[in-house]
Design a protein around this motif. Structure first.
Motif, short mmCIF file in Angstrom:
data_model
loop_
_atom_site.label_atom_id
_atom_site.label_comp_id
_atom_site.label_asym_id
_atom_site.label_seq_id
_atom_site.Cartn_x
_atom_site.Cartn_y
_atom_site.Cartn_z
N THR A 1 0.85 -1.19 0.00
CA THR A 1 0.00 0.00 0.00
C THR A 1 0.89 1.25 0.00
N VAL A 2 0.29 2.40 -0.20
CA VAL A 2 1.07 3.64 -0.16
C VAL A 2 1.72 3.82 1.22
N TYR B 1 2.46 6.81 -4.72
CA TYR B 1 1.05 7.10 -4.99
C TYR B 1 0.33 5.88 -5.56
N GLU B 2 -0.99 5.94 -5.46
CA GLU B 2 -1.85 4.91 -6.03
C GLU B 2 -2.51 5.50 -7.26
N ASP B 3 -2.38 4.79 -8.39
CA ASP B 3 -2.98 5.32 -9.62
C ASP B 3 -4.46 4.96 -9.70
N SER C 1 -1.43 9.27 -1.66
CA SER C 1 -0.25 9.89 -2.25
C SER C 1 0.57 10.53 -1.14
N VAL D 1 0.22 0.76 -7.04
CA VAL D 1 1.04 1.68 -6.24
C VAL D 1 2.40 1.82 -6.92
N GLY E 1 -5.50 1.40 -9.12
CA GLY E 1 -5.21 0.80 -7.83
C GLY E 1 -3.76 0.34 -7.67
#
Length: 147
Positions: free
Chosen positions: A29-30, A100-102, A68, A107, A105
């Motif tokens: 995860t971020v 960041y997560e686009d 982010s 990362v 989804g």
């Protein structure tokens, strides 16, 4: 009298080259990826100056933004020589990595390639400290990416 068109004016303006953004896929995860990056930076002996939670900032003003976070860090042994060559390099330093997560989804870790960002100031891409910055960013982001 010479008449200038918009096309002529645009062609006369020197536009800066787009800097290369290096993107590294991450498996976590971020927050987890950022924690890993921050730990890797500390282990490498660099200094973390700031950790910015962009999504948290957006939430504080009732706005939404995907996960982010930005880490600002550096090592004076690498940054000082760049600023000795051109004090304006201080606009680009310390180094920064965005996690960041686009919209799909995934990362990512992203950073501007040091040779590109410092090249704007006439600093040679083959300067020893540029290579050391690139190597450090490669190692730190790979360690944080997991997988």
């Amino acid at each position: 009298m010479m008449k200038l068109t918009l096309a002529t004016l645009v062609s006369m303006v020197a536009l800066p080259a787009m800097a290369e953004i290096v993107k590294v896929p991450a498996s976590g995860t971020v927050p987890d990826t950022m924690d890993a990056l921050e730990a890797a930076v500390g282990t490498a002996g660099a200094t973390v100056f700031a950790r910015v939670d962009h999504a948290g900032g957006a939430a504080s003003v009732d706005m939404e933004l995907g996960a982010s976070q930005l880490l600002v860090f550096g090592n004076p042994k690498l940054g000082t020589p760049a600023m000795q060559d051109d004090p304006l390099a201080g606009l680009m330093l310390p180094l920064r990595v965005l996690v960041y997560e686009d919209s799909d989804g995934a990362v990512w870790l992203a950073y501007e390639a040091p040779a590109d960002m410092l090249g704007e100031f006439g600093i040679a891409g083959d300067a020893p400290y540029v290579g050391m910055m690139e190597g450090a960013l490669d190692k730190l982001t790979a360690a944080a990416a997991g997988g």
